[in-house]
Design a protein around this motif. Structure first.
Motif, PDB file in Angstrom:
ATOM      1  N   ARG A   1      39.430  45.231  85.915  1.00  0.00           N
ATOM      2  CA  ARG A   1      39.765  46.091  84.782  1.00  0.00           C
ATOM      3  C   ARG A   1      39.513  47.554  85.119  1.00  0.00           C
ATOM      4  O   ARG A   1      40.266  48.417  84.727  1.00  0.00           O
ATOM      5  CB  ARG A   1      38.944  45.702  83.540  1.00  0.00           C
ATOM      6  N   SER A   2      38.416  47.832  85.838  1.00  0.00           N
ATOM      7  CA  SER A   2      38.102  49.234  86.118  1.00  0.00           C
ATOM      8  C   SER A   2      39.089  49.827  87.125  1.00  0.00           C
ATOM      9  O   SER A   2      39.175  51.044  87.267  1.00  0.00           O
ATOM     10  CB  SER A   2      36.662  49.382  86.612  1.00  0.00           C
ATOM     11  N   LEU A   3      39.859  48.979  87.807  1.00  0.00           N
ATOM     12  CA  LEU A   3      40.927  49.485  88.678  1.00  0.00           C
ATOM     13  C   LEU A   3      42.214  49.708  87.876  1.00  0.00           C
ATOM     14  O   LEU A   3      43.243  50.062  88.445  1.00  0.00           O
ATOM     15  CB  LEU A   3      41.196  48.501  89.819  1.00  0.00           C
ATOM     16  N   GLY A   4      42.143  49.455  86.562  1.00  0.00           N
ATOM     17  CA  GLY A   4      43.292  49.725  85.705  1.00  0.00           C
ATOM     18  C   GLY A   4      44.146  48.502  85.407  1.00  0.00           C
ATOM     19  O   GLY A   4      45.163  48.597  84.736  1.00  0.00           O
ATOM     20  N   MET A   5      43.746  47.322  85.925  1.00  0.00           N
ATOM     21  CA  MET A   5      44.548  46.126  85.643  1.00  0.00           C
ATOM     22  C   MET A   5      44.347  45.695  84.193  1.00  0.00           C
ATOM     23  O   MET A   5      43.259  45.844  83.636  1.00  0.00           O
ATOM     24  CB  MET A   5      44.115  44.968  86.553  1.00  0.00           C
TER      25      MET A   5
ATOM     26  N   ASN B   1      34.126  54.463  81.327  1.00  0.00           N
ATOM     27  CA  ASN B   1      35.429  53.799  81.525  1.00  0.00           C
ATOM     28  C   ASN B   1      35.600  52.588  80.617  1.00  0.00           C
ATOM     29  O   ASN B   1      36.392  51.695  80.891  1.00  0.00           O
ATOM     30  CB  ASN B   1      35.661  53.448  82.995  1.00  0.00           C
TER      31      ASN B   1
ATOM     32  N   LEU C   1      33.939  49.967  79.859  1.00  0.00           N
ATOM     33  CA  LEU C   1      33.473  48.594  80.117  1.00  0.00           C
ATOM     34  C   LEU C   1      32.467  48.219  79.028  1.00  0.00           C
ATOM     35  O   LEU C   1      32.280  47.043  78.716  1.00  0.00           O
ATOM     36  CB  LEU C   1      32.821  48.487  81.495  1.00  0.00           C
TER      37      LEU C   1
ATOM     38  N   ASN D   1      43.513  52.180  79.452  1.00  0.00           N
ATOM     39  CA  ASN D   1      44.122  52.058  80.776  1.00  0.00           C
ATOM     40  C   ASN D   1      44.370  53.421  81.404  1.00  0.00           C
ATOM     41  O   ASN D   1      44.215  53.598  82.612  1.00  0.00           O
ATOM     42  CB  ASN D   1      45.412  51.251  80.700  1.00  0.00           C
TER      43      ASN D   1
ATOM     44  N   ARG E   1      41.029  54.515  82.672  1.00  0.00           N
ATOM     45  CA  ARG E   1      40.598  53.745  83.844  1.00  0.00           C
ATOM     46  C   ARG E   1      41.367  54.134  85.091  1.00  0.00           C
ATOM     47  O   ARG E   1      40.853  54.030  86.204  1.00  0.00           O
ATOM     48  CB  ARG E   1      40.730  52.251  83.566  1.00  0.00           C
ATOM     49  N   ALA E   2      42.614  54.563  84.894  1.00  0.00           N
ATOM     50  CA  ALA E   2      43.410  54.987  86.044  1.00  0.00           C
ATOM     51  C   ALA E   2      42.831  56.264  86.660  1.00  0.00           C
ATOM     52  O   ALA E   2      43.019  56.535  87.841  1.00  0.00           O
ATOM     53  CB  ALA E   2      44.859  55.208  85.623  1.00  0.00           C
TER      54      ALA E   2
ATOM     55  N   VAL F   1      39.524  56.991  86.578  1.00  0.00           N
ATOM     56  CA  VAL F   1      38.109  56.810  86.873  1.00  0.00           C
ATOM     57  C   VAL F   1      37.902  55.626  87.809  1.00  0.00           C
ATOM     58  O   VAL F   1      38.254  54.504  87.465  1.00  0.00           O
ATOM     59  CB  VAL F   1      37.316  56.581  85.561  1.00  0.00           C
TER      60      VAL F   1
ATOM     61  N   MET G   1      35.293  53.066  89.911  1.00  0.00           N
ATOM     62  CA  MET G   1      33.919  52.621  89.696  1.00  0.00           C
ATOM     63  C   MET G   1      33.462  51.750  90.862  1.00  0.00           C
ATOM     64  O   MET G   1      34.187  50.887  91.326  1.00  0.00           O
ATOM     65  CB  MET G   1      33.807  51.839  88.400  1.00  0.00           C
TER      66      MET G   1
ATOM     67  N   ALA H   1      45.499  46.507  93.327  1.00  0.00           N
ATOM     68  CA  ALA H   1      45.696  47.338  92.131  1.00  0.00           C
ATOM     69  C   ALA H   1      46.740  48.424  92.378  1.00  0.00           C
ATOM     70  O   ALA H   1      47.464  48.810  91.469  1.00  0.00           O
ATOM     71  CB  ALA H   1      44.379  47.956  91.687  1.00  0.00           C
TER      72      ALA H   1
ATOM     73  N   VAL I   1      49.180  48.035  89.484  1.00  0.00           N
ATOM     74  CA  VAL I   1      48.971  49.059  88.462  1.00  0.00           C
ATOM     75  C   VAL I   1      49.782  50.313  88.769  1.00  0.00           C
ATOM     76  O   VAL I   1      50.515  50.813  87.931  1.00  0.00           O
ATOM     77  CB  VAL I   1      47.473  49.417  88.341  1.00  0.00           C
TER      78      VAL I   1
ATOM     79  N   MET J   1      43.245  54.289  94.245  1.00  0.00           N
ATOM     80  CA  MET J   1      43.911  54.592  92.975  1.00  0.00           C
ATOM     81  C   MET J   1      43.968  56.097  92.721  1.00  0.00           C
ATOM     82  O   MET J   1      44.421  56.538  91.682  1.00  0.00           O
ATOM     83  CB  MET J   1      43.180  53.896  91.824  1.00  0.00           C
TER      84      MET J   1
END
Lengths: 266, 249
Positions: free
Chosen positions: A171-175, B56, B58, B81, B84-85, B87, B89, B109, B113, B161
């Motif tokens: 998720r933190s990679l944007g998925m 982000n 979470l 989203n 998150r794009a 940032v 982590m 990703a 993504v 990313m």
């Protein structure tokens, strides 16, 4: 156990043959011996041979029902398993309701209920006659609906065995949640549950005998029909037992080889 | 995303977070400027990881507002989203995907993504593997790598990313001592390139060499903050002194 063996080996090197005897798979020798003796009987005794060839006619149906039902219940199980872990409370509760319903009723009863109550009911609502669906198809529908619920619980356990951090990393990679599930969590979960799925395939092979109550001409039904005219109970049921024993033994050996290969791959 | 020059990269306003009745964050306010390297220290349970994870989304704050690069972090899936794009982590336990090779970890990703082609994503992955110093491990699975190597892959995976901000959640605490330096070196290089970084860690060497500002947290609050030499050399609060006396031997 392993520690005990090691200690004995270390202190008394002369008795290694004993540990060898203890570890030899005697059960396998005994079962294969029984199968061999029965096989010899079938080869040399015409009565046994007749019954053997009779039951053999049901083998195809047994395998067909097992393979088709198992493949479809994998799909249903995956969908239900994903529903079971869904964030959406409606989806989750629908999945749980279905799974608990199925798990709370004996399989034999469900086979009757699905084949003689649910399927005709659905057929009627679509304006079809009660007997629109063949008995073999009903048997497959019943097994899929039942095993789908069991397999859903396997998938759920597999998904839950993957740490929360994997989902968070994805998720933190944007998925999206769906992408994370599909590309990160599920591939690992499925690999973890392959042994459990193998066990269910064997269970399915055995439980396919239950659909004999619908008159589907699989091995058990063929044997029952044969007995009703020949009255050779002992020969028939021993040979029927032998069929299932051999099939499950072959299947579990195949699954073991497959598992060992997967483990070697990493 | 273009922005006025005075807008901070991360703005945290009055953020509170509860786990049941436990107050993990208590009205926290914090600004992080573009290019700044901010370090958060504090005892375990002080809320430093929770704060990082709120940035982000979470963790979802119970109150307050977080703005990242001009985007307000809300429950809106599209906003989350988008944030998150921007940032990246890095986790304490690496969280590489064990069923994929190193290269695939860095490409996944990017393809799903960022919608990059296989060729383009692999090219970026190779560049980043060079950067973190382990191109020869590209076709191995994470399980075959040392902890330090895994963490470097995790950093490369985030960088692929092209984030504007990198968050590090105790990136060296799961590592054997001899592997800490190789990870810190990668982080130092990133800081030198001007990456905006928020680092939860107690690595004093990194703090002295790279951090612009150190924030000390305790019981869900920011107790004091300042340049590293001030916080470590001349802490003002009793709790900061007590904490530092425990970790600086």
């Amino acid at each position: 156990m392993a520690i005990e063996h090691d200690q004995i080996m270390a202190s008394r090197p002369g008795v290694t043959w004993r540990t060898g005897l203890a570890q030899f798979p005697w059960w396998f020798l005994i079962i294969t011996s029984i199968i061999t003796i029965m096989a010899l009987r079938i080869i040399f005794d015409p009565i046994y041979r007749d019954i053997f060839t009779t039951i053999l006619q049901g083998l195809g149906v047994t395998l067909y029902v097992t393979v088709v039902s198992f493949s479809l219940s994998l799909l249903l199980g995956l969908v239900l398993g994903l529903g079971r872990v869904a964030k959406n409370p409606l989806l989750r509760n629908l999945a749980i309701t279905y799974i608990e319903f199925i798990r709370g009723v004996p399989m034999l009863v469900l086979i009757f209920t699905i084949s003689f109550a649910v399927v005709p009911l659905v057929a009627r609502t679509f304006g079809l006659p009660n007997n629109a669906v063949s008995l073999t198809t009903r048997a497959i529908i019943a097994l899929v609906l039942i095993y789908g619920a069991y397999i859903a619980e396997i998938f759920r356990a597999g998904i839950e065995s993957i740490g929360r951090g994997q989902m968070e990393a994805a998720r933190s990679l944007g998925m999206s949640r769906v992408q994370a599930m599909r590309y990160v969590v599920l591939p690992q979960a499925i690999r973890n549950v392959l042994p459990a799925l193998g066990n269910d395939l064997i269970a399915m092979l055995k439980d396919s005998s239950l659909v004999s109550v619908l008159g589907v001409r699989e091995m058990t039904q063929v044997a029952r029909l044969s007995v009703s005219t020949s009255f050779r109970y002992e020969e028939t049921y021993f040979i029927l037992t032998l069929f299932y024993l051999t099939l499950t033994l072959i299947l579990s050996l195949l699954l073991q080889v497959l598992q060992r290969r997967m483990r070697a791959k990493g | 995303m273009s922005q006025p020059a005075n807008q901070p990269m991360i703005l945290i306003e009055n953020v509170s977070k509860y786990f049941g009745s436990f107050r993990a964050l208590d009205r926290v306010n914090l600004r992080v400027e573009a290019g700044e390297v901010l370090m958060i220290i504090g005892p375990s349970g002080s809320g430093k990881s929770t704060l990082l994870r709120c940035i982000n989304h979470l963790e979802v704050p119970d109150a307050g507002r977080i703005v990242v690069d001009g985007i307000t972090v809300s429950n809106n899936e599209a906003h989350i989203n988008a944030v998150r794009a921007e940032v990246g982590m890095v986790f304490q336990r690496f969280e590489l995907f064990p069923h994929l090779t190193v290269l695939e970890n860095i490409c996944l990703a990017q393809q799903k993504v960022r919608r990059r082609s296989r060729q383009e994503s692999e090219q970026i992955a190779w560049q980043l593997l060079e950067k973190v110093g382990i191109p020869e491990q590209a076709h191995k699975h994470p399980g075959q790598l040392s902890g330090g190597q895994q963490q470097r892959v995790a950093i490369a995976r985030s960088l692929a990313m092209q984030p504007k901000i990198m968050l590090f959640d105790e990136p060296t605490s799961a590592l054997d001592p001899e592997m800490i330096k190789e990870v810190l070196d990668v982080m130092l290089a990133l800081a030198a390139e001007g990456m905006t970084m928020v680092v939860v860690s107690h690595e004093m060497g990194f703090a002295r060499n790279a951090a612009n500002r150190v924030v000390f947290m305790d019981q869900g609050r920011i107790i004091e903050q300042g340049p590293p030499e001030a916080i470590f050399g001349d802490p003002q609060h009793e709790r900061t002194k007590l904490f530092l006396s425990r970790i600086l031997h």
